[in-house]
Design an enzyme around this catalytic site. Structure first.
Site, PDB file in Angstrom:
ATOM      1  N   LYS A   1       0.833  -1.220   0.000  1.00 57.59           N
ATOM      2  CA  LYS A   1       0.000   0.000   0.000  1.00 57.59           C
ATOM      3  C   LYS A   1       0.860   1.260   0.000  1.00 57.59           C
ATOM      4  O   LYS A   1       0.635   2.178  -0.778  1.00 57.59           O
ATOM      5  CB  LYS A   1      -0.917  -0.008   1.229  1.00 57.59           C
ATOM      6  CG  LYS A   1      -1.633   1.308   1.448  1.00 57.59           C
ATOM      7  CD  LYS A   1      -2.462   1.322   2.710  1.00 57.59           C
ATOM      8  CE  LYS A   1      -1.689   1.598   3.969  1.00 57.59           C
ATOM      9  NZ  LYS A   1      -1.413   2.997   4.276  1.00 57.59           N
ATOM     10  N   ASN A   2       1.848   1.291   0.875  1.00 55.76           N
ATOM     11  CA  ASN A   2       2.606   2.538   1.014  1.00 55.76           C
ATOM     12  C   ASN A   2       3.484   2.829  -0.204  1.00 55.76           C
ATOM     13  O   ASN A   2       3.763   3.984  -0.500  1.00 55.76           O
ATOM     14  CB  ASN A   2       3.440   2.519   2.302  1.00 55.76           C
ATOM     15  CG  ASN A   2       2.547   2.662   3.529  1.00 55.76           C
ATOM     16  OD1 ASN A   2       1.379   3.041   3.424  1.00 55.76           O
ATOM     17  ND2 ASN A   2       3.088   2.350   4.699  1.00 55.76           N
TER      18      ASN A   2
ATOM     19  N   CYS B   1      -3.634  12.700  13.575  1.00 50.92           N
ATOM     20  CA  CYS B   1      -3.638  11.272  13.277  1.00 50.92           C
ATOM     21  C   CYS B   1      -3.631  10.500  14.586  1.00 50.92           C
ATOM     22  O   CYS B   1      -3.073  10.956  15.575  1.00 50.92           O
ATOM     23  CB  CYS B   1      -2.407  10.958  12.449  1.00 50.92           C
ATOM     24  SG  CYS B   1      -2.141   9.234  12.260  1.00 50.92           S
TER      25      CYS B   1
ATOM     26  N   ARG C   1       1.819  14.326  13.138  1.00 54.57           N
ATOM     27  CA  ARG C   1       2.554  13.922  11.930  1.00 54.57           C
ATOM     28  C   ARG C   1       2.968  15.183  11.170  1.00 54.57           C
ATOM     29  O   ARG C   1       2.316  15.582  10.201  1.00 54.57           O
ATOM     30  CB  ARG C   1       1.693  13.023  11.031  1.00 54.57           C
ATOM     31  CG  ARG C   1       1.022  11.852  11.708  1.00 54.57           C
ATOM     32  CD  ARG C   1       1.790  10.565  11.691  1.00 54.57           C
ATOM     33  NE  ARG C   1       2.151   9.996  10.428  1.00 54.57           N
ATOM     34  CZ  ARG C   1       1.603   8.900   9.902  1.00 54.57           C
ATOM     35  NH1 ARG C   1       0.593   8.323  10.489  1.00 54.57           N
ATOM     36  NH2 ARG C   1       2.059   8.401   8.777  1.00 54.57           N
TER      37      ARG C   1
ATOM     38  N   ASP D   1       5.196   0.027  11.970  1.00 54.50           N
ATOM     39  CA  ASP D   1       3.905  -0.497  11.523  1.00 54.50           C
ATOM     40  C   ASP D   1       3.676  -1.956  11.933  1.00 54.50           C
ATOM     41  O   ASP D   1       2.601  -2.505  11.702  1.00 54.50           O
ATOM     42  CB  ASP D   1       3.778  -0.370   9.988  1.00 54.50           C
ATOM     43  CG  ASP D   1       3.490   1.064   9.574  1.00 54.50           C
ATOM     44  OD1 ASP D   1       3.300   1.919  10.452  1.00 54.50           O
ATOM     45  OD2 ASP D   1       3.453   1.328   8.353  1.00 54.50           O
TER      46      ASP D   1
ATOM     47  N   ARG E   1      -8.566   0.219   5.386  1.00 58.68           N
ATOM     48  CA  ARG E   1      -7.719   1.188   4.683  1.00 58.68           C
ATOM     49  C   ARG E   1      -6.486   0.492   4.115  1.00 58.68           C
ATOM     50  O   ARG E   1      -5.917   0.962   3.124  1.00 58.68           O
ATOM     51  CB  ARG E   1      -7.250   2.281   5.643  1.00 58.68           C
ATOM     52  CG  ARG E   1      -8.342   3.228   6.056  1.00 58.68           C
ATOM     53  CD  ARG E   1      -7.791   4.305   6.944  1.00 58.68           C
ATOM     54  NE  ARG E   1      -6.548   4.817   6.357  1.00 58.68           N
ATOM     55  CZ  ARG E   1      -5.716   5.632   6.980  1.00 58.68           C
ATOM     56  NH1 ARG E   1      -5.958   6.013   8.207  1.00 58.68           N
ATOM     57  NH2 ARG E   1      -4.635   6.070   6.384  1.00 58.68           N
TER      58      ARG E   1
HETATM   59  C1  UD1 Z   1       5.262   6.282   6.427  1.00 62.60           C
HETATM   60  C2  UD1 Z   1       4.183   5.233   6.333  1.00 62.60           C
HETATM   61  C3  UD1 Z   1       3.734   4.797   7.723  1.00 62.60           C
HETATM   62  C4  UD1 Z   1       4.936   4.365   8.572  1.00 62.60           C
HETATM   63  C5  UD1 Z   1       6.022   5.447   8.562  1.00 62.60           C
HETATM   64  C6  UD1 Z   1       7.300   5.036   9.266  1.00 62.60           C
HETATM   65  C7  UD1 Z   1       3.057   5.836   4.283  1.00 62.60           C
HETATM   66  C8  UD1 Z   1       1.833   6.350   3.625  1.00 62.60           C
HETATM   67  N1  UD1 Z   1       3.065   5.773   5.611  1.00 62.60           N
HETATM   68  O1  UD1 Z   1       4.672   7.412   7.059  1.00 62.60           O
HETATM   69  O2  UD1 Z   1       2.831   3.707   7.575  1.00 62.60           O
HETATM   70  O3  UD1 Z   1       4.519   4.170   9.904  1.00 62.60           O
HETATM   71  O4  UD1 Z   1       6.363   5.782   7.208  1.00 62.60           O
HETATM   72  O5  UD1 Z   1       7.819   3.894   8.662  1.00 62.60           O
HETATM   73  O6  UD1 Z   1       4.007   5.421   3.637  1.00 62.60           O
HETATM   74  N2  UD1 Z   1       8.613  13.603  10.617  1.00 62.60           N
HETATM   75  C9  UD1 Z   1       8.890  14.922  10.899  1.00 62.60           C
HETATM   76  N3  UD1 Z   1       8.730  15.847   9.902  1.00 62.60           N
HETATM   77  C10 UD1 Z   1       8.318  15.505   8.655  1.00 62.60           C
HETATM   78  C11 UD1 Z   1       8.046  14.146   8.375  1.00 62.60           C
HETATM   79  C12 UD1 Z   1       8.199  13.217   9.388  1.00 62.60           C
HETATM   80  O7  UD1 Z   1       9.261  15.267  12.013  1.00 62.60           O
HETATM   81  O8  UD1 Z   1       8.213  16.383   7.790  1.00 62.60           O
HETATM   82  C13 UD1 Z   1       8.772  12.577  11.679  1.00 62.60           C
HETATM   83  C14 UD1 Z   1       7.464  11.857  12.034  1.00 62.60           C
HETATM   84  O9  UD1 Z   1       6.710  12.564  12.979  1.00 62.60           O
HETATM   85  C15 UD1 Z   1       7.977  10.537  12.556  1.00 62.60           C
HETATM   86  C16 UD1 Z   1       9.234  10.284  11.716  1.00 62.60           C
HETATM   87  O10 UD1 Z   1       9.605  11.555  11.186  1.00 62.60           O
HETATM   88  O11 UD1 Z   1       8.352  10.675  13.902  1.00 62.60           O
HETATM   89  C17 UD1 Z   1       9.062   9.305  10.598  1.00 62.60           C
HETATM   90  O12 UD1 Z   1       7.949   9.663   9.823  1.00 62.60           O
HETATM   91  P1  UD1 Z   1       7.840   9.325   8.261  1.00 62.60           P
HETATM   92  O13 UD1 Z   1       8.882   8.317   7.910  1.00 62.60           O
HETATM   93  O14 UD1 Z   1       7.840  10.604   7.507  1.00 62.60           O
HETATM   94  O15 UD1 Z   1       6.427   8.674   8.176  1.00 62.60           O
HETATM   95  P2  UD1 Z   1       5.397   8.816   6.992  1.00 62.60           P
HETATM   96  O16 UD1 Z   1       6.132   8.926   5.694  1.00 62.60           O
HETATM   97  O17 UD1 Z   1       4.387   9.830   7.311  1.00 62.60           O
END
Ligand code: UD1
Length: 430
Positions: free
Chosen positions: A22-23, A117, A122, A305, A397
């Site tokens: 999915k991701n 979320c 997030r 996850d 989802r």
């Molecule tokens: C993706 C996955 C999610 C998974 C996560 C971590 C998708 C749609 N979702 O989420 O299922 O749990 O990776 O493997 O692919 N962060 C910041 N600033 C940012 C972005 C992230 O501080 O701009 C932080 C987040 O709060 C978190 C960490 O970085 O603590 C990792 O997040 P991230 O890898 O970005 O997760 P997603 O891409 O949102």
């Protein structure tokens, strides 16, 4: 509102086919609009988040042809609208991938941001930092992220935190920027590599995906391609833990065993047998399970996850285990639900201290989010008696045909929507 009703206590045995990730698919579908030619994508999971994103892509003018449940053709040449907003897209986090895709191709994008979320705050500051470094103006107004640029220029970006979303989003925009971009401290998840491979198959020039330095040389145009999404490591891991929790024996087909290494290592540690084949993995849980320690980390560490599913298994393993969540701050919401099923878990800050109990007992519980919802289903499958999992909207989802795949392994599980149906199921299985 639909629920799963489960009669637990049956070891899951048999073969299950794992779907596309999915991701990875969410990012690949977004990137597909970056060419004016027709792109064919298969091995898509037929799940709610994917369908919401496809609707949004259709709404901005792209042609989306569903060839079958797992294959789609997308043509982005008809896009005239750069504003993505509807009540459904505001609920999926990955809507932000359309920003990187549209900013790269059209140099402008307006996309509704997801709200709060269930697994914690997030932020998207790193995505914004990356787009700004490429020369875009980026603002948040009225719940929309608005990005635009005269031209995007390659640059050197250091990500302060390892972020899957920011890495992929910046990679997409940079693919159509002028010159060379270097992303340092990039995420190394398999889906980052899959998106890079997809973009390269459209003519992008991305090197180093899968390491922490990604180098991108921008190109003017991308072209058509046919691409198959990688298997879903989280769906696979969920079934692996279902085998462990129910003392079962499951052969998972259509997987990449390398992507499952962190999960496999933990299953071996707690006493399961795991056999790896070229594109399959077999998990056998014939011996008593015992405690361990686990900390969630970016890939190749143990995936956040998979954290709730692992905790459910440790809840019925002997001894005291700890689960440390280092990625998201609010990912233990399911613990109260699991406690209602007899678990003995105490959460202190970002650590869950789990004292294994002999068994869970069926109860009525709520799925607090996607992965925790799946974990509660696993608990129900292992539990004595009947479990009802409410709010399965979250589970749908990300899991295709979850109840059917589980039934094919011998589980007694049904999707229901009324109390009458719950009673009927209970009578049938008792
Ligand atoms: C993706 C996955 C999610 C998974 C996560 C971590 C998708 C749609 N979702 O989420 O299922 O749990 O990776 O493997 O692919 N962060 C910041 N600033 C940012 C972005 C992230 O501080 O701009 C932080 C987040 O709060 C978190 C960490 O970085 O603590 C990792 O997040 P991230 O890898 O970005 O997760 P997603 O891409 O949102």
């Amino acid at each position: 509102m639909e629920q799963y009703v489960i009669k637990g206590g049956i070891p899951l045995v048999g073969e299950v086919e794992i779907g596309g990730a999915k991701n990875a698919a969410l990012a690949i579908l977004s990137a597909a609009i970056m060419t004016d030619e027709t792109v064919t994508i298969d091995n898509l999971p037929n799940v709610r988040d994917i369908n919401v994103l496809l609707d949004a892509i259709r709404e901005i003018g792209a042609q989306v042809q569903r060839v079958d449940a797992h294959t789609v053709k997308i043509n982005g040449s008809f896009i005239r609208d750069f504003n993505v907003d509807n009540e459904f897209i505001r609920k999926i986090r990955a809507s932000y991938y359309l920003i990187g895709a549209m900013l790269g191709k059209y140099k402008k994008a307006e996309v509704a941001l997801p709200g709060g979320c269930n697994i914690g705050s997030r932020p998207i500051d790193l995505h914004m930092k990356g787009f700004r470094a490429l020369g875009a103006t980026v603002d948040i107004e009225h719940g929309m992220l608005i990005a635009s640029a005269e031209r995007l220029k390659g640059t050197h970006i250091y990500l302060d935190k390892v972020s899957v979303g920011a890495t992929i989003n910046i990679m997409m925009a940079a693919s159509m920027a002028e010159g060379k971009t270097i992303i340092e401290n990039a995420a190394k998840e398999p889906h980052v590599v899959d998106v890079a491979n997809f973009l390269n198959s459209m003519g992008a020039n991305i090197r180093g995906a899968g390491t922490d330095v990604i180098r991108i040389v921008g190109v003017e145009k991308l072209h058509k391609t046919e691409y198959s999404v990688i298997p879903d490591q989280i769906e696979a891991g969920t079934f692996m833990f279902a085998a462990a929790a129910t003392k079962g024996d499951i052969m998972l087909k259509n997987v990449i065993p390398k992507h499952l290494e962190a999960t496999t290592a933990k299953l071996l540690e707690i006493g399961c047998e795991v056999e790896e084949f070229d594109d399959a993995v077999r998990v056998v849980a014939s011996k008593p399970l015992h405690h361990t320690q686990v900390t969630t980390l970016p890939y190749p560490g143990f995936p956040t996850d998979m954290q709730p599913q692992m905790a459910v298994v440790l809840g019925i393993a002997t001894g005291t285990s700890t689960v440390t969540e280092s990625i998201f701050e609010n990912r233990f919401k399911y613990v109260d639900e699991l406690t209602r099923m007899g678990a003995n878990i105490k959460v202190e800050s970002n650590i869950a201290i789990i004292n294994g109990v002999d068994r869970y007992t069926g109860a009525r519980v709520n799925a607090p989010d996607l992965r925790a919802g799946a974990a509660l289903v696993i608990a129900g499958l292992a539990a004595e008696g009947i479990t009802v999992v409410d709010d399965i909207y979250y589970i749908e989802r990300g899991y295709e045909d979850f109840e059917h795949k589980l039934s094919s392994l011998g589980a007694l599980i049904e999707k229901v929507s009324t109390e009458k149906e719950i009673k009927k199921f209970t009578l049938k299985v008792s």
